[in-house]
Design a protein around this motif. Structure first.
Motif, PDB file in Angstrom:
ATOM      1  N   GLN A   1      38.105  62.745  32.042  1.00  0.00           N
ATOM      2  CA  GLN A   1      38.938  63.682  32.786  1.00  0.00           C
ATOM      3  C   GLN A   1      38.322  64.033  34.136  1.00  0.00           C
ATOM      4  O   GLN A   1      37.196  64.546  34.189  1.00  0.00           O
ATOM      5  CB  GLN A   1      39.178  64.974  32.015  1.00  0.00           C
ATOM      6  CG  GLN A   1      40.190  65.844  32.724  1.00  0.00           C
ATOM      7  CD  GLN A   1      40.683  67.030  31.920  1.00  0.00           C
ATOM      8  OE1 GLN A   1      41.404  67.854  32.463  1.00  0.00           O
ATOM      9  NE2 GLN A   1      40.317  67.149  30.669  1.00  0.00           N
ATOM     10  N   PRO A   2      39.024  63.768  35.219  1.00  0.00           N
ATOM     11  CA  PRO A   2      38.549  64.210  36.532  1.00  0.00           C
ATOM     12  C   PRO A   2      38.654  65.735  36.632  1.00  0.00           C
ATOM     13  O   PRO A   2      39.572  66.344  36.075  1.00  0.00           O
ATOM     14  CB  PRO A   2      39.537  63.542  37.506  1.00  0.00           C
ATOM     15  CG  PRO A   2      40.202  62.466  36.725  1.00  0.00           C
ATOM     16  CD  PRO A   2      40.243  62.971  35.324  1.00  0.00           C
ATOM     17  N   ILE A   3      37.717  66.348  37.341  1.00  0.00           N
ATOM     18  CA  ILE A   3      37.793  67.774  37.641  1.00  0.00           C
ATOM     19  C   ILE A   3      37.436  67.970  39.112  1.00  0.00           C
ATOM     20  O   ILE A   3      36.608  67.234  39.653  1.00  0.00           O
ATOM     21  CB  ILE A   3      36.871  68.629  36.738  1.00  0.00           C
ATOM     22  CG1 ILE A   3      35.424  68.155  36.826  1.00  0.00           C
ATOM     23  CG2 ILE A   3      37.353  68.613  35.299  1.00  0.00           C
ATOM     24  CD1 ILE A   3      34.430  69.059  36.106  1.00  0.00           C
ATOM     25  N   GLY A   4      38.059  68.939  39.739  1.00  0.00           N
ATOM     26  CA  GLY A   4      37.795  69.145  41.162  1.00  0.00           C
ATOM     27  C   GLY A   4      38.244  67.951  41.977  1.00  0.00           C
ATOM     28  O   GLY A   4      39.132  67.188  41.585  1.00  0.00           O
ATOM     29  N   GLN A   5      37.602  67.754  43.115  1.00  0.00           N
ATOM     30  CA  GLN A   5      37.974  66.672  44.028  1.00  0.00           C
ATOM     31  C   GLN A   5      37.284  65.349  43.717  1.00  0.00           C
ATOM     32  O   GLN A   5      37.842  64.287  43.948  1.00  0.00           O
ATOM     33  CB  GLN A   5      37.638  67.084  45.474  1.00  0.00           C
ATOM     34  CG  GLN A   5      38.451  68.256  45.987  1.00  0.00           C
ATOM     35  CD  GLN A   5      39.889  67.878  46.324  1.00  0.00           C
ATOM     36  OE1 GLN A   5      40.276  66.724  46.246  1.00  0.00           O
ATOM     37  NE2 GLN A   5      40.684  68.869  46.695  1.00  0.00           N
ATOM     38  N   ASP A   6      36.058  65.418  43.184  1.00  0.00           N
ATOM     39  CA  ASP A   6      35.287  64.175  43.103  1.00  0.00           C
ATOM     40  C   ASP A   6      34.374  64.078  41.884  1.00  0.00           C
ATOM     41  O   ASP A   6      33.459  63.263  41.857  1.00  0.00           O
ATOM     42  CB  ASP A   6      34.442  64.008  44.366  1.00  0.00           C
ATOM     43  CG  ASP A   6      33.519  65.200  44.618  1.00  0.00           C
ATOM     44  OD1 ASP A   6      33.481  66.121  43.777  1.00  0.00           O
ATOM     45  OD2 ASP A   6      32.831  65.200  45.659  1.00  0.00           O
ATOM     46  N   ARG A   7      34.617  64.900  40.875  1.00  0.00           N
ATOM     47  CA  ARG A   7      33.779  64.859  39.679  1.00  0.00           C
ATOM     48  C   ARG A   7      34.606  64.529  38.444  1.00  0.00           C
ATOM     49  O   ARG A   7      35.822  64.672  38.448  1.00  0.00           O
ATOM     50  CB  ARG A   7      33.019  66.187  39.496  1.00  0.00           C
ATOM     51  CG  ARG A   7      31.904  66.362  40.517  1.00  0.00           C
ATOM     52  CD  ARG A   7      31.280  67.748  40.467  1.00  0.00           C
ATOM     53  NE  ARG A   7      30.103  67.841  41.309  1.00  0.00           N
ATOM     54  CZ  ARG A   7      30.112  67.940  42.630  1.00  0.00           C
ATOM     55  NH1 ARG A   7      31.273  67.960  43.272  1.00  0.00           N
ATOM     56  NH2 ARG A   7      28.994  68.019  43.322  1.00  0.00           N
ATOM     57  N   ALA A   8      33.924  64.098  37.387  1.00  0.00           N
ATOM     58  CA  ALA A   8      34.650  63.743  36.170  1.00  0.00           C
ATOM     59  C   ALA A   8      33.741  63.890  34.947  1.00  0.00           C
ATOM     60  O   ALA A   8      32.514  63.788  35.042  1.00  0.00           O
ATOM     61  CB  ALA A   8      35.186  62.312  36.259  1.00  0.00           C
TER      62      ALA A   8
END
Length: 252
Positions: free
Chosen positions: A152-159
């Motif tokens: 699952q991606p979270i925020g703009q550029d993390r997962a």
């Protein structure tokens, strides 16, 4: 479970999120609404779910009727897909699938290649990436029911990712390339089983998470996220968590 759902409801209300709940059906598990449909851009795609779950869909019929007919898409009968296998990030549509010939043998295989092809044609301007997921009918620790159970991606550029959840290691390497290794939180097999990937992003900054996910919650806070930890452990025993229990209708 009722207590946990009520706490979740209050958190969503705290951030001025309007919550519609399914009409109640006696003797029916109606927690995991994510399976029933999903929204991409201005289209709501109704899932082809398992036949014994059809009545769950009838419980949100009142919501579907409030959406203009031209914006509601029904999948062809041979396209199997559930909302937990569909993840949006930037211009990408990530889809969890199982493409081996023994697909019919796995009740845990919920999205097929024909559905992926349908989404590609419906949104030709988006980049659709399909990931083959590990499946098991007997061992929950070796089964990724949906993509959001292992990625699952979270925020703009993390997962958040369970890299052993992909049949092809090259799929994990693609995620690593897209996000960069330093921006990934790698969960263990036990954390995957506990549904650590299945948090809910209210925004790019605010994440609702299970309070027992101490290692994950600490990492998210250290990376600038506001984490709302709530009790959802009883829900997780049914192999779903916060993302599974929501069906976002409006995407701005």
């Amino acid at each position: 479970m009722v207590v946990e759902l009520d706490v979740f409801h209050k958190i969503l209300n705290k951030y001025n999120i309007s919550v519609d709940r399914p009409q109640l059906i006696n003797d029916c598990n109606q927690i995991f609404t994510r399976d029933l449909a999903f929204v991409i851009e201005d289209k709501l795609i109704v899932s082809n779910i398992l036949p014994h779950r059809d009545k769950e869909l009838s419980a949100i019929e009142y919501l579907l009727k409030s959406i203009p007919k031209e914006q509601v898409v029904h999948l062809p009968e041979d396209c199997h897909m559930e909302g937990g296998d569909v993840i949006l990030w930037k211009d990408f549509i990530f889809i969890g699938t199982y493409s081996k010939p023994d697909y019919p043998d796995y009740i845990t295989a919920r999205t097929n290649k024909k559905a992926v092809n349908f989404i590609e044609k419906l949104f030709p301007h988006r980049e659709v990436i399909a990931f083959d997921l590990i499946k098991s009918n007997e061992d929950a620790r070796n089964n990724c029911l949906h993509l959001d159970c292992c990625f699952q991606p979270i925020g703009q550029d993390r997962a958040i990712v369970y890299k052993e959840g992909f049949i092809n290691h090259s799929d994990y390497l693609m995620i690593e390339k897209l996000f960069s290794k330093d921006n990934l939180f790698l969960v263990t097999q036990q954390e995957m089983y506990d549904m650590s990937c299945n948090v809910l992003s209210i925004s790019n900054q605010i994440i609702v998470s299970e309070k027992s996910f101490v290692r994950l919650n600490k990492w998210m806070q250290e990376n600038g996220f506001l984490v709302e930890p709530i009790p959802f452990k009883e829900i997780s025993k049914q192999e779903g968590l916060l993302r599974c229990a929501t069906l976002p209708i409006w995407r701005s």
